[in-house]
Design a protein around this motif. Structure first.
Motif, PDB file in Angstrom:
ATOM      1  N   TRP A 105      42.162 -52.026 -25.222  1.00 12.26           N
ATOM      2  CA  TRP A 105      41.975 -50.663 -24.734  1.00 12.26           C
ATOM      3  C   TRP A 105      42.645 -50.435 -23.384  1.00 12.26           C
ATOM      4  O   TRP A 105      42.886 -49.299 -22.995  1.00 12.26           O
ATOM      5  CB  TRP A 105      40.488 -50.337 -24.618  1.00 12.26           C
ATOM      6  CG  TRP A 105      39.835 -50.018 -25.935  1.00 12.26           C
ATOM      7  CD1 TRP A 105      40.453 -49.835 -27.141  1.00 12.26           C
ATOM      8  CD2 TRP A 105      38.432 -49.833 -26.181  1.00 12.26           C
ATOM      9  NE1 TRP A 105      39.535 -49.563 -28.123  1.00 12.26           N
ATOM     10  CE2 TRP A 105      38.284 -49.549 -27.555  1.00 12.26           C
ATOM     11  CE3 TRP A 105      37.306 -49.886 -25.377  1.00 12.26           C
ATOM     12  CZ2 TRP A 105      37.045 -49.321 -28.150  1.00 12.26           C
ATOM     13  CZ3 TRP A 105      36.064 -49.660 -25.961  1.00 12.26           C
ATOM     14  CH2 TRP A 105      35.934 -49.374 -27.324  1.00 12.26           C
ATOM     15  N   CYS A 106      42.928 -51.556 -22.660  1.00 11.91           N
ATOM     16  CA  CYS A 106      43.441 -51.333 -21.301  1.00 11.91           C
ATOM     17  C   CYS A 106      44.234 -52.502 -20.721  1.00 11.91           C
ATOM     18  O   CYS A 106      45.425 -52.371 -20.467  1.00 11.91           O
ATOM     19  CB  CYS A 106      42.279 -50.997 -20.356  1.00 11.91           C
ATOM     20  SG  CYS A 106      42.780 -50.564 -18.675  1.00 11.91           S
ATOM     21  N   LEU A 107      43.606 -53.645 -20.492  1.00 17.81           N
ATOM     22  CA  LEU A 107      44.167 -54.686 -19.635  1.00 17.81           C
ATOM     23  C   LEU A 107      45.113 -55.672 -20.312  1.00 17.81           C
ATOM     24  O   LEU A 107      45.735 -56.490 -19.635  1.00 17.81           O
ATOM     25  CB  LEU A 107      43.029 -55.466 -18.961  1.00 17.81           C
ATOM     26  CG  LEU A 107      42.088 -54.644 -18.078  1.00 17.81           C
ATOM     27  CD1 LEU A 107      40.978 -55.543 -17.526  1.00 17.81           C
ATOM     28  CD2 LEU A 107      42.850 -53.982 -16.939  1.00 17.81           C
ATOM     29  N   GLY A 108      45.217 -55.634 -21.628  1.00 15.67           N
ATOM     30  CA  GLY A 108      46.105 -56.577 -22.307  1.00 15.67           C
ATOM     31  C   GLY A 108      45.494 -57.964 -22.410  1.00 15.67           C
ATOM     32  O   GLY A 108      44.323 -58.113 -22.751  1.00 15.67           O
ATOM     33  N   VAL A 109      46.281 -59.005 -22.109  1.00 20.01           N
ATOM     34  CA  VAL A 109      45.795 -60.386 -22.215  1.00 20.01           C
ATOM     35  C   VAL A 109      44.904 -60.714 -21.024  1.00 20.01           C
ATOM     36  O   VAL A 109      45.376 -60.915 -19.913  1.00 20.01           O
ATOM     37  CB  VAL A 109      46.965 -61.389 -22.296  1.00 20.01           C
ATOM     38  CG1 VAL A 109      46.435 -62.822 -22.306  1.00 20.01           C
ATOM     39  CG2 VAL A 109      47.788 -61.140 -23.556  1.00 20.01           C
ATOM     40  N   LYS A 110      43.595 -60.790 -21.266  1.00 18.09           N
ATOM     41  CA  LYS A 110      42.626 -61.077 -20.196  1.00 18.09           C
ATOM     42  C   LYS A 110      42.481 -62.572 -19.960  1.00 18.09           C
ATOM     43  O   LYS A 110      42.108 -63.007 -18.864  1.00 18.09           O
ATOM     44  CB  LYS A 110      41.255 -60.500 -20.547  1.00 18.09           C
ATOM     45  CG  LYS A 110      41.177 -58.990 -20.481  1.00 18.09           C
ATOM     46  CD  LYS A 110      39.733 -58.529 -20.427  1.00 18.09           C
ATOM     47  CE  LYS A 110      39.016 -59.077 -19.222  1.00 18.09           C
ATOM     48  NZ  LYS A 110      38.039 -58.163 -18.632  1.00 18.09           N
ATOM     49  N   ASP A 111      42.751 -63.365 -20.985  1.00 19.88           N
ATOM     50  CA  ASP A 111      42.634 -64.817 -20.847  1.00 19.88           C
ATOM     51  C   ASP A 111      43.479 -65.459 -21.941  1.00 19.88           C
ATOM     52  O   ASP A 111      43.754 -64.837 -22.971  1.00 19.88           O
ATOM     53  CB  ASP A 111      41.176 -65.259 -20.968  1.00 19.88           C
ATOM     54  CG  ASP A 111      40.926 -66.630 -20.391  1.00 19.88           C
ATOM     55  OD1 ASP A 111      41.880 -67.242 -19.872  1.00 19.88           O
ATOM     56  OD2 ASP A 111      39.771 -67.112 -20.448  1.00 19.88           O
ATOM     57  N   ALA A 112      43.875 -66.697 -21.711  1.00 23.54           N
ATOM     58  CA  ALA A 112      44.654 -67.421 -22.708  1.00 23.54           C
ATOM     59  C   ALA A 112      44.310 -68.900 -22.623  1.00 23.54           C
ATOM     60  O   ALA A 112      44.133 -69.440 -21.527  1.00 23.54           O
ATOM     61  CB  ALA A 112      46.150 -67.220 -22.477  1.00 23.54           C
ATOM     62  N   MET A 113      44.177 -69.539 -23.771  1.00 21.39           N
ATOM     63  CA  MET A 113      43.915 -70.978 -23.810  1.00 21.39           C
ATOM     64  C   MET A 113      45.241 -71.699 -23.994  1.00 21.39           C
ATOM     65  O   MET A 113      45.920 -71.502 -24.992  1.00 21.39           O
ATOM     66  CB  MET A 113      42.970 -71.321 -24.960  1.00 21.39           C
ATOM     67  CG  MET A 113      42.616 -72.806 -25.041  1.00 21.39           C
ATOM     68  SD  MET A 113      41.577 -73.196 -26.475  1.00 21.39           S
ATOM     69  CE  MET A 113      42.791 -73.082 -27.817  1.00 21.39           C
ATOM     70  N   PRO A 114      45.657 -72.529 -23.032  1.00 19.27           N
ATOM     71  CA  PRO A 114      46.893 -73.301 -23.190  1.00 19.27           C
ATOM     72  C   PRO A 114      46.820 -74.180 -24.434  1.00 19.27           C
ATOM     73  O   PRO A 114      45.727 -74.458 -24.943  1.00 19.27           O
ATOM     74  CB  PRO A 114      46.945 -74.143 -21.908  1.00 19.27           C
ATOM     75  CG  PRO A 114      46.123 -73.379 -20.918  1.00 19.27           C
ATOM     76  CD  PRO A 114      45.020 -72.754 -21.730  1.00 19.27           C
ATOM     77  N   PRO A 115      47.957 -74.618 -24.963  1.00 21.83           N
ATOM     78  CA  PRO A 115      47.968 -75.425 -26.185  1.00 21.83           C
ATOM     79  C   PRO A 115      46.999 -76.602 -26.125  1.00 21.83           C
ATOM     80  O   PRO A 115      46.999 -77.370 -25.156  1.00 21.83           O
ATOM     81  CB  PRO A 115      49.420 -75.902 -26.272  1.00 21.83           C
ATOM     82  CG  PRO A 115      50.199 -74.823 -25.600  1.00 21.83           C
ATOM     83  CD  PRO A 115      49.327 -74.357 -24.467  1.00 21.83           C
ATOM     84  N   ARG A 116      46.167 -76.704 -27.158  1.00 25.25           N
ATOM     85  CA  ARG A 116      45.155 -77.763 -27.217  1.00 25.25           C
ATOM     86  C   ARG A 116      45.348 -78.577 -28.498  1.00 25.25           C
ATOM     87  O   ARG A 116      45.455 -78.025 -29.586  1.00 25.25           O
ATOM     88  CB  ARG A 116      43.761 -77.152 -27.192  1.00 25.25           C
ATOM     89  CG  ARG A 116      42.628 -78.179 -27.309  1.00 25.25           C
ATOM     90  CD  ARG A 116      41.258 -77.523 -27.300  1.00 25.25           C
ATOM     91  NE  ARG A 116      40.977 -76.844 -26.039  1.00 25.25           N
ATOM     92  CZ  ARG A 116      39.821 -76.243 -25.765  1.00 25.25           C
ATOM     93  NH1 ARG A 116      38.855 -76.229 -26.674  1.00 25.25           N
ATOM     94  NH2 ARG A 116      39.652 -75.651 -24.602  1.00 25.25           N
ATOM     95  N   ASN A 117      45.387 -79.900 -28.364  1.00 22.12           N
ATOM     96  CA  ASN A 117      45.529 -80.792 -29.516  1.00 22.12           C
ATOM     97  C   ASN A 117      44.161 -81.080 -30.120  1.00 22.12           C
ATOM     98  O   ASN A 117      43.179 -81.295 -29.380  1.00 22.12           O
ATOM     99  CB  ASN A 117      46.179 -82.110 -29.089  1.00 22.12           C
ATOM    100  CG  ASN A 117      47.611 -81.924 -28.626  1.00 22.12           C
ATOM    101  OD1 ASN A 117      48.459 -81.468 -29.387  1.00 22.12           O
ATOM    102  ND2 ASN A 117      47.891 -82.274 -27.378  1.00 22.12           N
ATOM    103  N   CYS A 118      44.093 -81.105 -31.446  1.00 19.96           N
ATOM    104  CA  CYS A 118      42.824 -81.423 -32.102  1.00 19.96           C
ATOM    105  C   CYS A 118      43.069 -81.905 -33.528  1.00 19.96           C
ATOM    106  O   CYS A 118      44.144 -81.676 -34.099  1.00 19.96           O
ATOM    107  CB  CYS A 118      41.890 -80.214 -32.104  1.00 19.96           C
ATOM    108  SG  CYS A 118      42.573 -78.734 -32.867  1.00 19.96           S
ATOM    109  N   ASN A 119      42.065 -82.576 -34.085  1.00 24.37           N
ATOM    110  CA  ASN A 119      42.132 -82.967 -35.489  1.00 24.37           C
ATOM    111  C   ASN A 119      41.412 -81.919 -36.335  1.00 24.37           C
ATOM    112  O   ASN A 119      40.984 -80.876 -35.814  1.00 24.37           O
ATOM    113  CB  ASN A 119      41.547 -84.364 -35.702  1.00 24.37           C
ATOM    114  CG  ASN A 119      40.084 -84.462 -35.266  1.00 24.37           C
ATOM    115  OD1 ASN A 119      39.342 -83.483 -35.313  1.00 24.37           O
ATOM    116  ND2 ASN A 119      39.675 -85.647 -34.824  1.00 24.37           N
ATOM    117  N   ASP A 120      41.238 -82.186 -37.604  1.00 24.08           N
ATOM    118  CA  ASP A 120      40.685 -81.185 -38.519  1.00 24.08           C
ATOM    119  C   ASP A 120      39.268 -80.768 -38.142  1.00 24.08           C
ATOM    120  O   ASP A 120      38.962 -79.574 -38.073  1.00 24.08           O
ATOM    121  CB  ASP A 120      40.711 -81.733 -39.946  1.00 24.08           C
ATOM    122  CG  ASP A 120      40.258 -80.694 -40.959  1.00 24.08           C
ATOM    123  OD1 ASP A 120      40.931 -79.656 -41.095  1.00 24.08           O
ATOM    124  OD2 ASP A 120      39.223 -80.917 -41.615  1.00 24.08           O
TER     125      ASP A 120
END
Length: 225
Positions: A105-120
């Motif tokens: 509605w207004c501010l765009g990207v408020k937060d982002a999680m950097p690339p995270r490695n994980c298994n299934d």
């Protein structure tokens, strides 16, 4: 293992068979099938990296309210927040995940999680945890739609004078540049609508909106709680 067997393993894997099912069909040990799949996935990922290509996409997710409002143009009063998650394969049972919290509605990207490695299993837990604030209601979308939602929100917010969260710089390469032109309508009822967050510099945001669109051309809600 013969070349013909390796190709048959890949063909069966493309049909979503598990290593155990593949081994049973081909008369092989499960460990043989799993070892080959891991090695093949790692070689494929390495070859892509050497060419400067992004890892293959496994899945893109978005909360249902965000999809309703932007992708289906349905009326929703869900608060203007959405979460886009993009997952790529780093090899057999190995994933790299990023997510983007969007104020559409207004501010765009408020937060982002950097690339995270994980298994299934870690990946499944991450999905449930990430979408729990949205009542765990999410759906799968295409990479093109995920890119349009994130980059579209950034473009809209920049016109209003807002930049994406600083962590977006670290995660934008994982998302990739838009590959198609999908037209989306951001804002609420045709204009920006700011809802105060717990860590916002509210005065600065309101002044930015006044400078970019002028008084009377945006709505806001703050002081909740």
């Amino acid at each position: 293992m013969q070349t013909e067997q390796e190709q048959e393993i890949l063909n069966l894997r493309d049909r979503q068979l598990t290593p155990k099912q593949i081994a049973r069909k081909l008369g092989l040990k499960v460990s043989e099938v799993s070892t080959f799949l891991i090695s093949h996935a790692e070689q494929t990922a390495l070859a892509s990296a050497e060419k400067g290509e992004l890892l293959p996409v496994v899945q893109c997710l978005v909360n249902v309210n965000f999809a309703d409002a932007l992708l289906r143009n349905e009326t929703t009063e869900a608060g203007g927040l959405g979460l886009v998650m993009v997952t790529r394969s780093k090899g057999y049972n190995r994933f790299v995940v990023t997510s983007y919290l969007i104020d559409y509605w207004c501010l765009g990207v408020k937060d982002a999680m950097p690339p995270r490695n994980c298994n299934d299993s870690q990946y499944k837990n991450l999905i449930e945890h990430s979408y729990s604030p949205f009542m765990q209601q999410y759906e799968e979308i295409s990479l093109e739609q995920a890119q349009a939602l994130v980059w579209g929100a950034i473009a809209y917010a920049k016109k209003l004078g807002f930049q994406p969260h600083r962590d977006f710089e670290e995660s934008k390469a994982h998302l990739g540049e838009p590959t198609s032109e999908i037209s989306l309508k951001f804002g609420r009822n045709g204009k920006p609508y700011y809802i105060e967050g717990p860590y916002d510099d509210t005065k600065k945001i309101i002044n930015t909106l006044r400078n970019s669109v002028g008084d009377g051309n945006f709505d806001y809600l703050y002081g909740i709680g």
